[in-house]
Design a protein around this motif. Sequence first.
Motif, PDB file in Angstrom:
ATOM      1  N   ALA A  79     -91.380 -47.700  -3.828  1.00 53.63           N
ATOM      2  CA  ALA A  79     -92.724 -48.238  -4.033  1.00 53.63           C
ATOM      3  C   ALA A  79     -92.984 -48.509  -5.518  1.00 53.63           C
ATOM      4  O   ALA A  79     -93.615 -49.504  -5.871  1.00 53.63           O
ATOM      5  N   HIS A  83     -93.966 -52.155  -6.637  1.00 56.21           N
ATOM      6  CA  HIS A  83     -95.396 -52.347  -6.941  1.00 56.21           C
ATOM      7  C   HIS A  83     -95.829 -51.483  -8.115  1.00 56.21           C
ATOM      8  O   HIS A  83     -96.858 -50.831  -8.052  1.00 56.21           O
ATOM      9  N   ASP A  88    -102.869 -48.702  -4.983  1.00 62.24           N
ATOM     10  CA  ASP A  88    -103.171 -48.846  -3.553  1.00 62.24           C
ATOM     11  C   ASP A  88    -101.971 -49.393  -2.794  1.00 62.24           C
ATOM     12  O   ASP A  88    -101.630 -48.899  -1.722  1.00 62.24           O
ATOM     13  N   TYR A  89    -101.332 -50.384  -3.347  1.00 60.41           N
ATOM     14  CA  TYR A  89    -100.161 -50.971  -2.712  1.00 60.41           C
ATOM     15  C   TYR A  89     -99.017 -49.965  -2.685  1.00 60.41           C
ATOM     16  O   TYR A  89     -98.283 -49.850  -1.701  1.00 60.41           O
ATOM     17  N   CYS A  91     -99.306 -46.688  -2.511  1.00 60.66           N
ATOM     18  CA  CYS A  91     -99.600 -45.722  -1.436  1.00 60.66           C
ATOM     19  C   CYS A  91     -99.356 -46.329  -0.052  1.00 60.66           C
ATOM     20  O   CYS A  91     -98.794 -45.666   0.831  1.00 60.66           O
ATOM     21  N   ARG A  92     -99.771 -47.565   0.133  1.00 58.58           N
ATOM     22  CA  ARG A  92     -99.544 -48.232   1.425  1.00 58.58           C
ATOM     23  C   ARG A  92     -98.052 -48.342   1.721  1.00 58.58           C
ATOM     24  O   ARG A  92     -97.628 -48.130   2.856  1.00 58.58           O
ATOM     25  N   HIS A  93     -97.270 -48.658   0.736  1.00 58.78           N
ATOM     26  CA  HIS A  93     -95.820 -48.775   0.904  1.00 58.78           C
ATOM     27  C   HIS A  93     -95.245 -47.448   1.410  1.00 58.78           C
ATOM     28  O   HIS A  93     -94.468 -47.428   2.370  1.00 58.78           O
ATOM     29  N   SER A  95     -96.818 -44.979   2.864  1.00 61.46           N
ATOM     30  CA  SER A  95     -97.366 -44.697   4.191  1.00 61.46           C
ATOM     31  C   SER A  95     -96.643 -45.502   5.270  1.00 61.46           C
ATOM     32  O   SER A  95     -96.299 -44.967   6.333  1.00 61.46           O
ATOM     33  N   GLU A  96     -96.395 -46.772   4.991  1.00 60.89           N
ATOM     34  CA  GLU A  96     -95.698 -47.617   5.962  1.00 60.89           C
ATOM     35  C   GLU A  96     -94.273 -47.146   6.199  1.00 60.89           C
ATOM     36  O   GLU A  96     -93.777 -47.176   7.316  1.00 60.89           O
ATOM     37  N   ALA A 101    -100.070 -39.998   5.713  1.00 60.45           N
ATOM     38  CA  ALA A 101    -101.431 -40.451   5.414  1.00 60.45           C
ATOM     39  C   ALA A 101    -102.274 -39.244   5.018  1.00 60.45           C
ATOM     40  O   ALA A 101    -101.902 -38.105   5.273  1.00 60.45           O
TER      41      ALA A 101
END
Length: 148
Positions: A79, A83, A88-89, A91-93, A95-96, A101
Motif C-alpha cells: 500500500a 499510494h 485513506d487509499y 487503508c483501503r488497500h 483492508s481490501e 477493518a
Amino acid sequence: MHDIDNTTLWQMMGEQVQQIVPADKKDLFIDAVKPVIESADEGLLWARILCTDELTHGDEGRAVVCSAGHAFYEAAGEAIDAHDGDFDYFCRHISEKTGAAGQDLAMPLRIALTGVLHGPDLEQVFHLIGPVQCKVRFEQVMDLCHSH
C-alpha cells in the motif's frame, strides 16, 4: 496542554525535542501530539517514537502484531508503494487485501508505527513518519513474530 499555543508548547518541550524533530515536521509533530500529552515532558517520548529509530514493542504490542500476521504487513508495504501519501487509499488497500477493518486495521498499524497501543491520530502519525520510514517499520514488525 491543549489550551497552550503551539509556539509556547514547542518551547516548553525543550531543546532535546527541538533537536530530534526535523524543522520541516515541527508543526505536524505538535498538531499530532498536543491532543495526547498531559505535560510538555511527554513531548520527548513522542519525539523519540515518531522521529527516531528507537521504537520498541512490548508483549501486548507483539501479540497484536503476531495476530495481524505477516500478510497484513506485506499488504501495508504494498500500500505504501502504491499510494504513499494518501492515507485513506492506503487503508483501503490494506483492508481490501486482508479483510481487516476497524480496530483490526487500526491497532496493527498503530503498533507498527508507534510501538504503543494509544497515541496520536494515525493519519497524522503516518504523514509525520513518512512513507519510507513507515515501510521500514512494517518490515521490522514482520520479524517480531519470527524472533519471539
